[in-house]
Design a protein around this motif. Structure first.
Motif, short mmCIF file in Angstrom:
data_model
loop_
_atom_site.label_atom_id
_atom_site.label_comp_id
_atom_site.label_asym_id
_atom_site.label_seq_id
_atom_site.Cartn_x
_atom_site.Cartn_y
_atom_site.Cartn_z
N ALA A 53 1.94 7.39 -10.79
CA ALA A 53 0.54 7.00 -10.56
C ALA A 53 0.21 7.00 -9.07
CB ALA A 53 0.28 5.62 -11.15
N ARG A 108 0.82 -1.21 0.00
CA ARG A 108 0.00 0.00 0.00
C ARG A 108 0.86 1.26 0.00
NH1 ARG A 108 -5.42 0.93 3.13
NH2 ARG A 108 -6.01 0.15 1.09
N GLU A 149 -1.00 10.98 -1.59
CA GLU A 149 -2.11 11.80 -2.08
C GLU A 149 -2.85 11.10 -3.22
OE1 GLU A 149 -1.14 15.42 -4.12
OE2 GLU A 149 0.33 14.46 -5.41
N ARG A 150 -2.22 10.10 -3.81
CA ARG A 150 -2.86 9.27 -4.84
C ARG A 150 -2.80 7.82 -4.36
NH1 ARG A 150 -0.71 10.86 -10.90
NH2 ARG A 150 -2.83 11.41 -11.46
N PRO A 151 -3.52 7.49 -3.30
CA PRO A 151 -3.32 6.19 -2.65
C PRO A 151 -3.69 5.03 -3.56
CG PRO A 151 -5.30 7.24 -1.82
CD PRO A 151 -4.61 8.26 -2.68
N LEU A 152 -2.89 3.99 -3.49
CA LEU A 152 -3.23 2.76 -4.21
C LEU A 152 -2.51 1.58 -3.60
CD1 LEU A 152 -0.64 2.06 -6.10
CD2 LEU A 152 -1.69 3.63 -7.71
N VAL A 153 -2.93 0.40 -4.04
CA VAL A 153 -2.34 -0.85 -3.58
C VAL A 153 -1.77 -1.58 -4.79
CG1 VAL A 153 -2.80 -3.09 -2.53
CG2 VAL A 153 -3.96 -1.05 -1.65
N PHE A 154 -0.47 -1.81 -4.78
CA PHE A 154 0.16 -2.61 -5.83
C PHE A 154 0.03 -4.09 -5.46
CE2 PHE A 154 2.72 1.38 -6.01
CZ PHE A 154 2.56 1.68 -7.35
#
Lengths: 207, 207
Positions: free
Chosen positions: A193, A160, A164-169
């Motif tokens: 990204a 995780r 500011e652009r949260p994402l989960v790889f």
């Protein structure tokens, strides 16, 4: 199990799964064989270290090459040292579009049916055949880190980025070796990204 | 609740939450006011539609501009129509680095303290002040879509891309209007990081 509860669980898992892992953003780069170093820079040429990388014995060299594709050229692509058995160019998807070539998302060294490109240096050219990849995102870590993080070499985990652009790889490959420094390697597309930069911190949330 | 179970829940939620949502990848583009259209292309100039976009009444125009920053220039940046009240340039993080400017990740129209750039057209120049953003990823949908997907306007959801580079985008904004066509809008950095292209399908996995 509703979705709000699931989000709570995800948040808790994030907080459970310290320690944080520093990010290393890999810009496009090339690893070269000694033969290709000499073809590009001249007979007997040896790479000159420019600055050390975090992984032991690895360095950014002073040398750069141009990468030529059917649609475009990338200038000043950094050579990483030391020399390897087989040359390998690692670029982003955005670079693939700029060059007009295809390169699969692969782990380092997994080159069968990978991409082609031309390298241009001050002393000559090298044609790469099945030697161009987009690097699969991965985490380098020591055996002690692996024990602490409860993962094993080759395992795929989810990571995780709480940015500011949260994402989960998902499907992040774990690479364990006692030589390795803890570092999550992503390319520039992935960094952009997620709003990540070098030395930002991420966490493993699921193994 | 262990991590394996959480992964099972995530997978189940993915499968529960059909229908899939088509992806629309937004390359860098600019929306222009009529005043700025005339400054760039000449007095009385009107944009010429090139091709319609999926969202109603929106079109890619034949017109392009150059975008100039302190470090570089982006050529042939597409103008989208129709004209808007305020001009707004939408670029990727990679574009920010190429131009040498800062632009925050924002929803369309949320421009306070956003970035600056210069637009260059065949008839003149326009200086954008607090009019440059990296677009916040979002889903356009109709009211019927929102009911079916069990979300409301303004809600933030998580979206899974089950691709060769799988990941979960968190904090995706839902935009509901009966004019909208169902579409998940991301920029080129996000598309490349996830291995997504236009009309690929993604799913909401958590609201």
């Amino acid at each position: 199990m509703n979705q709000a509860l699931m989000e709570t669980i995800r948040t808790r898992l994030t907080h459970q799964s310290a320690p944080a892992i520093p990010v290393g953003v890999s810009n496009r780069h090339v690893h070269l064989s000694q033969q290709d170093i000499e073809a590009l820079f001249g007979p007997g040429y040896v790479l000159t270290p420019f600055k050390p990388l975090k992984q032991p014995n690895q360095f950014a060299a002073q040398e750069c090459v141009n990468v030529v594709g059917p649609k475009g050229t990338l200038t000043k692509v950094r050579v990483l040292g030391p020399a390897r058995a087989v040359s390998q160019l690692e670029i982003s998807r955005a670079d693939c579009f700029a060059l007009g070539i295809r390169a699969p998302v692969r782990e380092s060294g997994d080159l069968a049916a990978s991409g082609d490109a031309l390298l241009a240096g001050p002393a000559g050219y090298v044609s790469l055949k099945e030697q161009v990849i987009c690097a699969w995102r991965h985490i380098h870590m020591s055996c002690a880190d692996a024990r602490r993080l409860n993962v094993v070499n080759g395992q795929k985990v989810s990571v995780r980025a709480a940015t500011e652009r949260p994402l989960v790889f998902d499907d992040v490959v774990v690479r364990v070796s006692d030589g390795f420094t803890l570092e999550f390697h992503i390319d520039t597309d992935e960094a952009n990204a997620a709003g990540l930069k070098n030395n930002d911190l991420v966490s493993i949330i699921a193994g």
